[in-house]
Write a protein that holds these residues in place. Structure first.
Motif, PDB file in Angstrom:
ATOM      1  N   GLY A  99      -2.204   1.148  -7.283  1.00 34.75           N
ATOM      2  CA  GLY A  99      -1.593   2.471  -7.219  1.00 34.75           C
ATOM      3  C   GLY A  99      -2.406   3.458  -6.405  1.00 34.75           C
ATOM      4  O   GLY A  99      -1.855   4.211  -5.597  1.00 34.75           O
ATOM      5  N   GLN A 100      -3.711   3.475  -6.600  1.00 35.22           N
ATOM      6  CA  GLN A 100      -4.551   4.424  -5.868  1.00 35.22           C
ATOM      7  C   GLN A 100      -4.611   4.087  -4.388  1.00 35.22           C
ATOM      8  O   GLN A 100      -4.580   4.983  -3.541  1.00 35.22           O
ATOM      9  CB  GLN A 100      -5.950   4.489  -6.486  1.00 35.22           C
ATOM     10  N   ALA A 101      -4.699   2.801  -4.053  1.00 36.99           N
ATOM     11  CA  ALA A 101      -4.696   2.393  -2.646  1.00 36.99           C
ATOM     12  C   ALA A 101      -3.383   2.811  -1.981  1.00 36.99           C
ATOM     13  O   ALA A 101      -3.380   3.318  -0.848  1.00 36.99           O
ATOM     14  CB  ALA A 101      -4.898   0.883  -2.522  1.00 36.99           C
ATOM     15  N   CYS A 102      -2.287   2.629  -2.672  1.00 39.91           N
ATOM     16  CA  CYS A 102      -0.980   3.013  -2.125  1.00 39.91           C
ATOM     17  C   CYS A 102      -0.817   4.518  -2.041  1.00 39.91           C
ATOM     18  O   CYS A 102      -0.244   5.038  -1.078  1.00 39.91           O
ATOM     19  CB  CYS A 102       0.138   2.387  -2.964  1.00 39.91           C
ATOM     20  N   TRP A 103      -1.336   5.235  -3.028  1.00 43.80           N
ATOM     21  CA  TRP A 103      -1.256   6.689  -2.998  1.00 43.80           C
ATOM     22  C   TRP A 103      -2.022   7.246  -1.798  1.00 43.80           C
ATOM     23  O   TRP A 103      -1.542   8.139  -1.103  1.00 43.80           O
ATOM     24  CB  TRP A 103      -1.773   7.288  -4.301  1.00 43.80           C
ATOM     25  N   ARG A 104      -3.221   6.713  -1.552  1.00 41.27           N
ATOM     26  CA  ARG A 104      -4.009   7.162  -0.398  1.00 41.27           C
ATOM     27  C   ARG A 104      -3.235   6.915   0.906  1.00 41.27           C
ATOM     28  O   ARG A 104      -3.203   7.761   1.799  1.00 41.27           O
ATOM     29  CB  ARG A 104      -5.372   6.474  -0.362  1.00 41.27           C
ATOM     30  N   TRP A 105      -2.614   5.736   1.007  1.00 42.81           N
ATOM     31  CA  TRP A 105      -1.825   5.401   2.190  1.00 42.81           C
ATOM     32  C   TRP A 105      -0.631   6.364   2.320  1.00 42.81           C
ATOM     33  O   TRP A 105      -0.353   6.863   3.408  1.00 42.81           O
ATOM     34  CB  TRP A 105      -1.338   3.951   2.104  1.00 42.81           C
ATOM     35  N   TRP A 106       0.063   6.618   1.225  1.00 40.85           N
ATOM     36  CA  TRP A 106       1.220   7.510   1.239  1.00 40.85           C
ATOM     37  C   TRP A 106       0.824   8.910   1.696  1.00 40.85           C
ATOM     38  O   TRP A 106       1.543   9.544   2.467  1.00 40.85           O
ATOM     39  CB  TRP A 106       1.866   7.530  -0.156  1.00 40.85           C
ATOM     40  N   ARG A 107      -0.329   9.395   1.224  1.00 33.74           N
ATOM     41  CA  ARG A 107      -0.810  10.733   1.635  1.00 33.74           C
ATOM     42  C   ARG A 107      -0.986  10.795   3.151  1.00 33.74           C
ATOM     43  O   ARG A 107      -0.619  11.767   3.779  1.00 33.74           O
ATOM     44  CB  ARG A 107      -2.139  11.078   0.942  1.00 33.74           C
ATOM     45  N   LYS A 108      -1.550   9.728   3.727  1.00 37.36           N
ATOM     46  CA  LYS A 108      -1.712   9.692   5.185  1.00 37.36           C
ATOM     47  C   LYS A 108      -0.354   9.588   5.872  1.00 37.36           C
ATOM     48  O   LYS A 108      -0.117  10.226   6.895  1.00 37.36           O
ATOM     49  CB  LYS A 108      -2.591   8.511   5.592  1.00 37.36           C
ATOM     50  N   LEU A 109       0.534   8.779   5.324  1.00 35.73           N
ATOM     51  CA  LEU A 109       1.858   8.568   5.903  1.00 35.73           C
ATOM     52  C   LEU A 109       2.648   9.864   5.952  1.00 35.73           C
ATOM     53  O   LEU A 109       3.388  10.111   6.899  1.00 35.73           O
ATOM     54  CB  LEU A 109       2.628   7.514   5.099  1.00 35.73           C
ATOM     55  N   THR A 110       2.506  10.684   4.936  1.00 37.13           N
ATOM     56  CA  THR A 110       3.288  11.918   4.854  1.00 37.13           C
ATOM     57  C   THR A 110       2.542  13.139   5.395  1.00 37.13           C
ATOM     58  O   THR A 110       3.021  14.266   5.250  1.00 37.13           O
ATOM     59  CB  THR A 110       3.734  12.180   3.401  1.00 37.13           C
ATOM     60  N   ALA A 143       3.410  -0.143  12.370  1.00 37.26           N
ATOM     61  CA  ALA A 143       1.947  -0.189  12.249  1.00 37.26           C
ATOM     62  C   ALA A 143       1.450   0.316  10.894  1.00 37.26           C
ATOM     63  O   ALA A 143       0.501  -0.233  10.327  1.00 37.26           O
ATOM     64  CB  ALA A 143       1.299   0.598  13.375  1.00 37.26           C
ATOM     65  N   ALA A 144       2.082   1.338  10.355  1.00 35.19           N
ATOM     66  CA  ALA A 144       1.623   1.917   9.084  1.00 35.19           C
ATOM     67  C   ALA A 144       1.661   0.906   7.942  1.00 35.19           C
ATOM     68  O   ALA A 144       0.851   0.986   7.018  1.00 35.19           O
ATOM     69  CB  ALA A 144       2.460   3.137   8.717  1.00 35.19           C
ATOM     70  N   VAL A 145       2.571  -0.050   7.996  1.00 31.88           N
ATOM     71  CA  VAL A 145       2.650  -1.069   6.941  1.00 31.88           C
ATOM     72  C   VAL A 145       1.391  -1.922   6.959  1.00 31.88           C
ATOM     73  O   VAL A 145       0.873  -2.320   5.909  1.00 31.88           O
ATOM     74  CB  VAL A 145       3.924  -1.929   7.095  1.00 31.88           C
ATOM     75  N   HIS A 146       0.866  -2.155   8.140  1.00 36.33           N
ATOM     76  CA  HIS A 146      -0.366  -2.933   8.241  1.00 36.33           C
ATOM     77  C   HIS A 146      -1.575  -2.113   7.804  1.00 36.33           C
ATOM     78  O   HIS A 146      -2.554  -2.665   7.289  1.00 36.33           O
ATOM     79  CB  HIS A 146      -0.484  -3.521   9.640  1.00 36.33           C
TER      80      HIS A 146
END
Length: 172
Positions: free
Chosen positions: A6-17, A44-47
């Motif tokens: 969850g935290q890894a995905c949240w960090r990614w989502w913050r960058k994505l948005t 690319a963001a998925v990677h």
């Protein structure tokens, strides 16, 4: 020991948005329009997400559909809240997501079958959800997770089973 999905995905989502990142904004738009797993894997963001998950001990190279599902779902979330996605779907009168659509969503077992109903559902209630919890639920989508979502949808989350967080508890 593995890290927190969850935290890894949240960090990614913050960058994505992040509205200040041109590449990520373009990737976010591509993910919101992607027609399925293969299209998502071409972004690319998925990677970047996969790299973050690998760093947390969750290598999804053997589960590309699961990786794409998480990315596609999180791309639909506009605001991270503390409210579980299933609870947000069940709020209101009538509910933000109809019981029929919720039933279709909850019956999906495989990531590819879950993509379309989940994306529709996330669009239907104002696009706010607990990003970390949603990502964790999608990583470990199982019978127990679907049962907990049913309790949460109907507002009885306190009686729901505990979240799955280990591979041994997932379905094949």
């Amino acid at each position: 020991m593995t890290g927190d999905v969850g935290q890894a995905c949240w960090r990614w989502w913050r960058k994505l948005t992040d509205v200040n990142s041109g590449r990520m904004r373009a990737d976010l738009a591509r993910l919101r329009r992607a027609e399925g797993s293969v299209a998502a894997l071409g972004v690319a963001a998925v990677h970047d997400l996969h790299h973050g998950l690998r760093g947390a001990g969750h290598d999804l190279r053997r589960e590309p559909d699961r990786l794409a599902l998480i990315a596609l779902a999180l791309a639909q979330v506009r605001t991270s809240t503390r409210l579980p996605a299933a609870r947000a779907m069940g709020q209101g009168d009538p509910p933000a997501l109809s019981e029929i659509r919720f039933t279709t969503l909850i019956r999906a077992h495989e990531p590819e079958a879950l993509i379309t109903p989940l994306r529709r559902a996330l669009r239907g209630f104002g696009q706010g959800a607990d990003v970390a919890r949603l990502a964790t639920d999608l990583r470990w989508w199982s019978e127990a997770t679907r049962a907990r979502w049913c309790f949460e949808y109907y507002g009885a989350g306190a009686a729901a089973p505990e979240p799955d967080t280990t591979p041994e508890e997932t379905e094949a």
